[in-house]
Design an enzyme around this catalytic site. Structure first.
Site, PDB file in Angstrom:
ATOM      1  N   LYS A   1      -1.505 -10.097   7.180  1.00 26.16           N
ATOM      2  CA  LYS A   1      -2.790  -9.991   6.469  1.00 26.16           C
ATOM      3  C   LYS A   1      -2.959 -12.116   5.997  1.00 26.16           C
ATOM      4  O   LYS A   1      -4.090 -12.122   6.300  1.00 26.16           O
ATOM      5  CB  LYS A   1      -3.779  -8.990   5.604  1.00 26.16           C
ATOM      6  CG  LYS A   1      -2.896  -7.592   6.563  1.00 26.16           C
ATOM      7  CD  LYS A   1      -4.268  -6.041   5.492  1.00 26.16           C
ATOM      8  CE  LYS A   1      -3.862  -6.605   4.070  1.00 26.16           C
ATOM      9  NZ  LYS A   1      -2.198  -5.997   3.497  1.00 26.16           N
TER      10      LYS A   1
ATOM     11  N   ARG B   1     -11.220  -1.162   3.104  1.00 33.80           N
ATOM     12  CA  ARG B   1     -10.112  -0.243   2.583  1.00 33.80           C
ATOM     13  C   ARG B   1     -10.301   1.099   2.398  1.00 33.80           C
ATOM     14  O   ARG B   1      -9.127   1.928   2.086  1.00 33.80           O
ATOM     15  CB  ARG B   1      -9.398  -0.588   1.138  1.00 33.80           C
ATOM     16  CG  ARG B   1      -7.657  -1.989   1.342  1.00 33.80           C
ATOM     17  CD  ARG B   1      -7.217  -2.397   0.365  1.00 33.80           C
ATOM     18  NE  ARG B   1      -5.973  -2.111  -0.353  1.00 33.80           N
ATOM     19  CZ  ARG B   1      -5.862  -3.766  -0.444  1.00 33.80           C
ATOM     20  NH1 ARG B   1      -6.516  -4.560  -0.012  1.00 33.80           N
ATOM     21  NH2 ARG B   1      -4.964  -3.644  -0.268  1.00 33.80           N
TER      22      ARG B   1
ATOM     23  N   ARG C   1       9.042 -12.042  -1.450  1.00 31.56           N
ATOM     24  CA  ARG C   1       7.559 -13.107  -1.380  1.00 31.56           C
ATOM     25  C   ARG C   1       7.549 -13.916  -2.392  1.00 31.56           C
ATOM     26  O   ARG C   1       7.527 -13.595  -3.531  1.00 31.56           O
ATOM     27  CB  ARG C   1       6.060 -12.417  -0.932  1.00 31.56           C
ATOM     28  CG  ARG C   1       4.684 -12.655  -1.180  1.00 31.56           C
ATOM     29  CD  ARG C   1       3.862 -11.982  -0.606  1.00 31.56           C
ATOM     30  NE  ARG C   1       3.966 -11.322  -1.174  1.00 31.56           N
ATOM     31  CZ  ARG C   1       2.651 -10.104  -1.006  1.00 31.56           C
ATOM     32  NH1 ARG C   1       1.788 -10.582   0.061  1.00 31.56           N
ATOM     33  NH2 ARG C   1       1.818  -9.195  -2.101  1.00 31.56           N
TER      34      ARG C   1
ATOM     35  N   ARG D   1       3.921 -11.360  -7.199  1.00 36.27           N
ATOM     36  CA  ARG D   1       2.800 -11.206  -8.329  1.00 36.27           C
ATOM     37  C   ARG D   1       3.693 -10.587  -8.581  1.00 36.27           C
ATOM     38  O   ARG D   1       4.562  -9.568  -8.792  1.00 36.27           O
ATOM     39  CB  ARG D   1       2.198 -10.839  -6.385  1.00 36.27           C
ATOM     40  CG  ARG D   1       1.132 -11.403  -6.078  1.00 36.27           C
ATOM     41  CD  ARG D   1       0.967 -10.721  -4.592  1.00 36.27           C
ATOM     42  NE  ARG D   1       0.227  -9.822  -4.860  1.00 36.27           N
ATOM     43  CZ  ARG D   1       0.024  -9.116  -3.459  1.00 36.27           C
ATOM     44  NH1 ARG D   1      -0.450  -9.649  -2.723  1.00 36.27           N
ATOM     45  NH2 ARG D   1      -0.653  -7.554  -3.376  1.00 36.27           N
TER      46      ARG D   1
ATOM     47  N   ARG E   1       1.704   1.439  -2.781  1.00 40.05           N
ATOM     48  CA  ARG E   1       0.529   1.006  -1.918  1.00 40.05           C
ATOM     49  C   ARG E   1       0.616   1.317  -0.630  1.00 40.05           C
ATOM     50  O   ARG E   1      -0.114   1.216   0.066  1.00 40.05           O
ATOM     51  CB  ARG E   1       0.802  -1.201  -1.932  1.00 40.05           C
ATOM     52  CG  ARG E   1       0.954  -1.451  -3.778  1.00 40.05           C
ATOM     53  CD  ARG E   1       0.880  -2.548  -3.987  1.00 40.05           C
ATOM     54  NE  ARG E   1       0.900  -3.730  -2.713  1.00 40.05           N
ATOM     55  CZ  ARG E   1       1.056  -4.712  -3.047  1.00 40.05           C
ATOM     56  NH1 ARG E   1       2.256  -4.865  -3.748  1.00 40.05           N
ATOM     57  NH2 ARG E   1       1.236  -5.855  -1.905  1.00 40.05           N
TER      58      ARG E   1
END
Ligand code: AP5
Length: 214
Positions: A13, A88, A127, A161, A172
């Site tokens: 996203k 969400r 990431r 993160r 998640r």
């Protein structure tokens, strides 16, 4: 044009929203980025959100709806926006519709990025982001051209993160399937939904996105 990007953690996203921002000239609104800014600033909202995010759960609807309501009223949203990470839950989608109707606006397109859960764990744990300009990278799929140097700004410091570890990613993903996936049916009824294959290489996904936007 007002867009919503839907997809589990790691679906792409944020990566695609940044590319669409450039292609369409409209702004990306990432609720995850907004919440991380609140956490860094030590605000009341940040203190409330911090532990929830670290556990991989969703923050309360009222908190996030208030935040987005304020944000879409700003001048830089006049030409349109790309919602990344919001709505969400079905109550968030309903609240969004209500606040857009009040402003004579609507969602023009919802793009659902279809991916396999297992691949998302690898994507997320690999990431990293430039600490200076926020450009996103991946240990395997999107390395900087020169190792250790940001392509966009030349920065040499990178961050990862706090919620990008394998255990939190699984929470998640669980939250996505339980609380967010029902939104797909919500938007399918309104005729604005398009699904794309998020397992394709990043550039191919961008092309699919552009076609989905029209
Ligand atoms: P948020 O920041 O929104 O995180 P998320 O939804 O978990 O999504 P990610 O940012 O992890 O993934 P992405 O889909 O953007 O993937 P990316 O493009 O980076 O939310 C964080 C937390 O905030 C939530 O857990 C919740 O607590 C809270 N929150 C936020 N919004 C909320 C809301 N509305 N309500 C309640 N709580 C809320 O890609 C991932 C990696 O994969 C990158 O390294 C990228 O280079 C790579 N990649 C991308 N596409 C491809 C591809 N096609 N092939 C190979 N690699 C790829």
């Amino acid at each position: 044009m007002n867009l919503v990007l839907l997809g589990p953690p790691g679906a792409g996203k944020g990566t695609q929203a940044k590319r669409l921002e450039d292609a369409l000239g409209i702004i990306q609104l990432s609720t995850g980025d907004m919440l991380r800014a609140e956490v860094s600033s030590g605000s009341d909202i940040g203190r409330e959100a911090d532990a929830i995010m670290k556990a991989g759960n969703l923050v309360p609807d009222a908190l996030i709806v208030g935040m987005i309501g304020e944000r879409i009223s700003k001048d830089d949203c006049r030409s349109g926006f790309i919602l990344d990470g919001f709505p969400r839950t079905v109550p968030q989608a309903e609240a969004l519709d209500a606040m857009l109707t009040e402003r004579n606006l609507r969602i023009d397109r919802v793009i659902s990025i279809d991916v396999d859960d297992e691949a998302m764990v690898e994507r997320i744990t690999g990431r990293f982001t430039c600490a200076k300009c926020g450009a996103g990278y991946h240990d395997s799929f999107q390395k900087p051209k020169v190792d250790g140097v940001c392509d966009a700004c030349g920065g040499t410091e990178f961050t990862r993160r706090a919620d990008d570890n394998a255990e939190t990613v699984r929470s998640r993903l669980h939250a996505y399937h339980e609380q967010t996936e029902p939104i797909i049916a919500y938007y399918a009824k309104t005729g604005v939904l398009k699904s794309i294959d998020g397992m394709a290489p990043i550039d191919d996904v961008t092309e699919q996105m552009k076609r989905a936007v029209g």
